[in-house]
Design a protein around this motif. Sequence first.
Motif, PDB file in Angstrom:
ATOM      1  N   PRO A 138       0.783  -1.179  -0.064  1.00  0.00           N
ATOM      2  CA  PRO A 138       0.067  -0.151   0.115  1.00  0.00           C
ATOM      3  C   PRO A 138       0.779   1.339   0.001  1.00  0.00           C
ATOM      4  N   CYS A 139       1.818   1.095   0.125  1.00  0.00           N
ATOM      5  CA  CYS A 139       3.112   2.235   0.402  1.00  0.00           C
ATOM      6  C   CYS A 139       3.007   2.963  -1.008  1.00  0.00           C
ATOM      7  N   PRO A 140       3.352   4.509  -0.955  1.00  0.00           N
ATOM      8  CA  PRO A 140       3.653   5.098  -2.034  1.00  0.00           C
ATOM      9  C   PRO A 140       5.064   5.391  -2.306  1.00  0.00           C
ATOM     10  N   HIS A 141       5.742   4.711  -1.594  1.00  0.00           N
ATOM     11  CA  HIS A 141       7.170   4.956  -1.722  1.00  0.00           C
ATOM     12  C   HIS A 141       8.040   3.803  -1.018  1.00  0.00           C
ATOM     13  N   ASP A 142       9.297   3.686  -1.231  1.00  0.00           N
ATOM     14  CA  ASP A 142      10.278   2.550  -0.626  1.00  0.00           C
ATOM     15  C   ASP A 142      10.837   3.195   0.437  1.00  0.00           C
ATOM     16  N   GLU A 143      10.654   4.219   0.893  1.00  0.00           N
ATOM     17  CA  GLU A 143      11.333   4.821   2.106  1.00  0.00           C
ATOM     18  C   GLU A 143      10.814   3.906   3.211  1.00  0.00           C
ATOM     19  N   PRO A 144      11.687   4.384   4.521  1.00  0.00           N
ATOM     20  CA  PRO A 144      11.097   3.832   5.913  1.00  0.00           C
ATOM     21  C   PRO A 144       9.509   4.359   6.033  1.00  0.00           C
ATOM     22  N   CYS A 145       8.766   3.652   6.731  1.00  0.00           N
ATOM     23  CA  CYS A 145       7.391   3.860   7.055  1.00  0.00           C
ATOM     24  C   CYS A 145       7.407   5.107   8.029  1.00  0.00           C
ATOM     25  N   PRO A 146       6.582   6.252   7.779  1.00  0.00           N
ATOM     26  CA  PRO A 146       6.601   7.286   8.391  1.00  0.00           C
ATOM     27  C   PRO A 146       5.823   7.333   9.614  1.00  0.00           C
ATOM     28  N   LEU A 147       4.855   6.282   9.898  1.00  0.00           N
ATOM     29  CA  LEU A 147       4.228   6.210  11.005  1.00  0.00           C
ATOM     30  C   LEU A 147       4.969   6.079  12.349  1.00  0.00           C
ATOM     31  N   VAL A 148       4.335   6.523  13.427  1.00  0.00           N
ATOM     32  CA  VAL A 148       4.971   6.471  14.806  1.00  0.00           C
ATOM     33  C   VAL A 148       4.294   5.852  15.673  1.00  0.00           C
ATOM     34  N   VAL A 179     -12.901  11.543   7.849  1.00  0.00           N
ATOM     35  CA  VAL A 179     -13.835  12.247   8.889  1.00  0.00           C
ATOM     36  C   VAL A 179     -14.514  13.310   8.224  1.00  0.00           C
ATOM     37  N   THR A 180     -15.893  13.294   8.393  1.00  0.00           N
ATOM     38  CA  THR A 180     -16.671  14.441   7.533  1.00  0.00           C
ATOM     39  C   THR A 180     -17.209  15.320   8.699  1.00  0.00           C
ATOM     40  N   THR A 181     -17.159  16.451   8.584  1.00  0.00           N
ATOM     41  CA  THR A 181     -17.832  17.435   9.468  1.00  0.00           C
ATOM     42  C   THR A 181     -18.627  18.224   8.678  1.00  0.00           C
ATOM     43  N   LYS A 182     -19.337  19.416   9.174  1.00  0.00           N
ATOM     44  CA  LYS A 182     -20.252  20.427   8.598  1.00  0.00           C
ATOM     45  C   LYS A 182     -19.507  21.242   7.365  1.00  0.00           C
ATOM     46  N   ILE A 183     -18.287  21.314   7.677  1.00  0.00           N
ATOM     47  CA  ILE A 183     -17.284  22.374   6.809  1.00  0.00           C
ATOM     48  C   ILE A 183     -16.318  21.757   5.949  1.00  0.00           C
ATOM     49  N   ALA A 184     -16.138  20.417   6.328  1.00  0.00           N
ATOM     50  CA  ALA A 184     -14.785  19.628   5.387  1.00  0.00           C
ATOM     51  C   ALA A 184     -14.758  18.278   5.561  1.00  0.00           C
ATOM     52  N   ILE A 185     -14.142  17.707   4.695  1.00  0.00           N
ATOM     53  CA  ILE A 185     -13.787  16.223   4.960  1.00  0.00           C
ATOM     54  C   ILE A 185     -12.256  16.230   4.850  1.00  0.00           C
ATOM     55  N   THR A 186     -11.892  15.375   6.109  1.00  0.00           N
ATOM     56  CA  THR A 186     -10.476  15.310   6.307  1.00  0.00           C
ATOM     57  C   THR A 186      -9.756  13.665   6.166  1.00  0.00           C
ATOM     58  N   ALA A 187      -8.670  13.512   5.476  1.00  0.00           N
ATOM     59  CA  ALA A 187      -8.335  12.390   5.216  1.00  0.00           C
ATOM     60  C   ALA A 187      -7.004  11.994   5.582  1.00  0.00           C
ATOM     61  N   LYS A 188      -6.661  11.222   6.350  1.00  0.00           N
ATOM     62  CA  LYS A 188      -5.250  10.831   6.850  1.00  0.00           C
ATOM     63  C   LYS A 188      -4.641  10.007   5.456  1.00  0.00           C
ATOM     64  N   LEU A 189      -3.716  10.599   5.023  1.00  0.00           N
ATOM     65  CA  LEU A 189      -3.150  10.104   3.759  1.00  0.00           C
ATOM     66  C   LEU A 189      -1.628   9.792   4.220  1.00  0.00           C
ATOM     67  N   CYS A 190      -0.999   8.463   3.389  1.00  0.00           N
ATOM     68  CA  CYS A 190       0.230   8.492   3.366  1.00  0.00           C
ATOM     69  C   CYS A 190       0.837   8.728   1.875  1.00  0.00           C
ATOM     70  N   THR A 191       1.542   9.604   1.939  1.00  0.00           N
ATOM     71  CA  THR A 191       2.022  10.256   0.548  1.00  0.00           C
ATOM     72  C   THR A 191       3.434  10.068   0.464  1.00  0.00           C
ATOM     73  N   GLU A 192       4.173  10.150  -0.635  1.00  0.00           N
ATOM     74  CA  GLU A 192       5.493  10.067  -1.049  1.00  0.00           C
ATOM     75  C   GLU A 192       6.459  10.785  -0.082  1.00  0.00           C
TER      76      GLU A 192
END
Length: 326
Positions: free
Chosen positions: A214-224, A278-291
Amino acid sequence: MTSPDVPAYLTATLAARLQGVSRADAAQRSDTISKTYRAGGGSATIRNESDALAYALARMPATYAAVIASLNALQWIRPDFAPTSLLDCGAGPGTATWACAEAFESLASFVLLDANPALRALAMELARENDRSIDYTLGDATVKIAEALPADLVIASYVINELTDAARERLVKAMWAKANDTLLIVEPGTPSGYQRVLEARVQLIRAGAHVIAPCPHDEPCPLVKPDWCHFSQRLQRSRVHKQLKSAELPYEDEKFIYLAVSRAPVTLRPSRVLAQPVTTKIAITAKLCTESGVIAAVAPKRDKPLYGKFRKLDWGDAVFEQPLSE
């Protein structure tokens, strides 16, 4: 994309084998096997035909769904991938093999490895009753893989969690050596499952593999920590499935983690949705793993085109456009 539900022909074959079998006994066997797996045990608790059937009826739907979700992600990025040969390591009742057969019509050769004779017998019966020709070797996959021919697609589904650290490293090395093109590993979506996949990822990248998903890169996983990468696939429960699991809901959400790598570099590197947006009245926020790392991508409601795209996003989806971070 391929449906995450077990094909009707397999469901019917398993249901037919349940005729005359006590549902209470099957449920008890299923519960015992599930508890053993959750405690870190392997398939040794599956000793006979009744155990194998109970296991397949209770666990095959969720495992199949997780494998299909992983294959769909792989095909989304590599729609031209058309493997002709499969090597299924730790195949059990053949769940991953049936999933791959549904996802890739191009597959003509199926080689399966597993040490459990009861699960092998069930897989052979399922194949025979549904006109599927498979080559199933009985024995420890970490040993028998040395005798197997290379395959375009090599898969290990819910297998490496049963191995010691040393055995897991040996199997990952051997699977990569046997993969002509692509290797797919699928594991339970737990912190420990993620850690095992993360270690395999590091090992494979060092060996020259390129991450497809699922990763968009071959770099170390950025999750902590305590955060971890995992996904969820919803599947429908049959009446028998509900009975064996003493469940009331008509569906189940299987949490899983996967890793698909290939020998050729991957040109398409989409970002990945790491949690339900996450959907609120003003926006949708998505947690994304990017390059460039993990970001919180925001689609304001006033931006109707972007907001409309984010409304369609689901946990695990690939995002091909450069998102806006919060």
